[in-house]
Design an enzyme around this catalytic site. Structure first.
Site, PDB file in Angstrom:
ATOM      1  N   ASN A  94      16.952  -7.315 -44.252  1.00 22.46           N
ATOM      2  CA  ASN A  94      16.097  -7.277 -43.064  1.00 22.46           C
ATOM      3  C   ASN A  94      16.314  -8.472 -42.137  1.00 22.46           C
ATOM      4  O   ASN A  94      16.296  -8.321 -40.919  1.00 22.46           O
ATOM      5  CB  ASN A  94      14.629  -7.232 -43.481  1.00 22.46           C
ATOM      6  CG  ASN A  94      13.699  -7.590 -42.344  1.00 22.46           C
ATOM      7  OD1 ASN A  94      13.539  -6.846 -41.389  1.00 22.46           O
ATOM      8  ND2 ASN A  94      13.106  -8.781 -42.434  1.00 22.46           N
ATOM      9  N   TYR A 159      25.222 -10.017 -30.079  1.00 24.50           N
ATOM     10  CA  TYR A 159      24.186  -9.373 -30.892  1.00 24.50           C
ATOM     11  C   TYR A 159      24.533  -7.917 -31.152  1.00 24.50           C
ATOM     12  O   TYR A 159      24.460  -7.440 -32.300  1.00 24.50           O
ATOM     13  CB  TYR A 159      22.834  -9.477 -30.183  1.00 24.50           C
ATOM     14  CG  TYR A 159      21.706  -8.810 -30.935  1.00 24.50           C
ATOM     15  CD1 TYR A 159      21.268  -9.316 -32.151  1.00 24.50           C
ATOM     16  CD2 TYR A 159      21.074  -7.671 -30.428  1.00 24.50           C
ATOM     17  CE1 TYR A 159      20.240  -8.704 -32.849  1.00 24.50           C
ATOM     18  CE2 TYR A 159      20.050  -7.056 -31.120  1.00 24.50           C
ATOM     19  CZ  TYR A 159      19.627  -7.583 -32.325  1.00 24.50           C
ATOM     20  OH  TYR A 159      18.607  -6.961 -33.017  1.00 24.50           O
ATOM     21  N   ILE A 192      10.246  -3.365 -31.050  1.00 22.41           N
ATOM     22  CA  ILE A 192       9.183  -3.504 -32.046  1.00 22.41           C
ATOM     23  C   ILE A 192       8.364  -4.759 -31.738  1.00 22.41           C
ATOM     24  O   ILE A 192       8.933  -5.814 -31.442  1.00 22.41           O
ATOM     25  CB  ILE A 192       9.761  -3.594 -33.471  1.00 22.41           C
ATOM     26  CG1 ILE A 192      10.713  -2.415 -33.745  1.00 22.41           C
ATOM     27  CG2 ILE A 192       8.634  -3.635 -34.500  1.00 22.41           C
ATOM     28  CD1 ILE A 192      10.058  -1.048 -33.723  1.00 22.41           C
TER      29      ILE A 192
END
Length: 252
Positions: A94, A159, A192
């Protein structure tokens, strides 16, 4: 859904990782919770969660600390953990970092740092923990990628490429490990509501929300619940997939 299983989850101190830690415990899993460093705040969170453990089922919660950004530290920490011969049924990669920069303003050092945390460390964990899973008769590996790994955006080359690499690892390793009853999947979250999203430009976040069918930011639990499903036997025939959790982000 996860009773009797043991999960190793990286980046549990906040955001999506903390949400997954809570949901995995709620669903009966024992968890080895990773964080970069031990803090009073994280220790208190673990103490609070330990009160929810079902001792009759032997459910436990342990913590492990190492910096994913330091390759040698990752190697030594994995080596020490492997010596314990602890059975691990679920690995969740994660932890990750975001980087926004135009190509001409990016440096090789930045590229190496992002790939070390977002790709190389997860690779080392998958490589070693899959050996434990083979001995244990199978398991589930879940990599937290990003929609950025599927749909590149302006000014996010480093990224986006790191998250795309993680998707590539997921799809390839699922083929290598499937014969050992090890499933490998990825989750690609959209916008998120976490501390990480606060690092993004407000206009960028607002624009993404407007481009989302559900017209809202996702919650960490939206991703955590997907991870619980992929970790459980409910997804026993699902492998090599990238599950997008983005509320229906419109693609152009």
């Amino acid at each position: 859904m996860l009773k009797g299983k043991t999960a190793f989850i990286t980046g549990c101190n906040r955001g999506i990782g903390l949400a997954m830690l809570k949901e995995f415990i709620k669903n009966g899993a024992s968890v080895i919770a990773h964080a970069r460093q031990e803090t009073k705040e994280f220790k208190n969170k673990l103490l609070e969660l330990s009160l929810q453990l079902n001792n009759e089922d032997g459910q436990f919660l342990d913590a492990i600390y190492f910096d994913l950004g330091q390759a040698e530290e990752v190697k030594s920490s994995i080596r020490e953990f492997m010596k314990k011969k602890q059975a691990v049924d679920i690995l969740v990669n994660n932890a990750g970092v975001v980087h926004n920069s135009l190509v001409h303003r990016s440096t090789l050092d930045e590229l190496e740092e992002i790939f070390q945390i977002n790709v190389f460390a997860p690779f080392m964990l998958m490589q070693n923990f899959s050996r434990l899973m083979i001995k244990n008769g199978g398991g589930s590996i879940i990599n937290i990628s990003s929609i950025a790994g599927k749909d590149a955006r302006f000014g996010r080359s480093i990224y986006c490429s790191s998250k795309a690499a993680l998707i590539g690892l997921t799809e390839s390793m699922s083929k290598e490990l499937g014969g050992n009853n090890i499933r490998v999947n990825a989750i690609a979250p959209g916008i998120i509501k976490t501390d990480m999203i606060k690092l993004q430009d407000d206009d960028f976040v607002e624009r993404c929300v407007e481009e989302t069918d559900m017209r809202r930011q996702g919650l960490p639990t939206d991703v955590a619940n997907t991870a619980v499903f992929l970790a459980s036997d409910k997804s026993a025939f699902i492998s090599g997939q990238v599950i997008v959790v983005d509320g229906g982000l419109i693609r152009f």
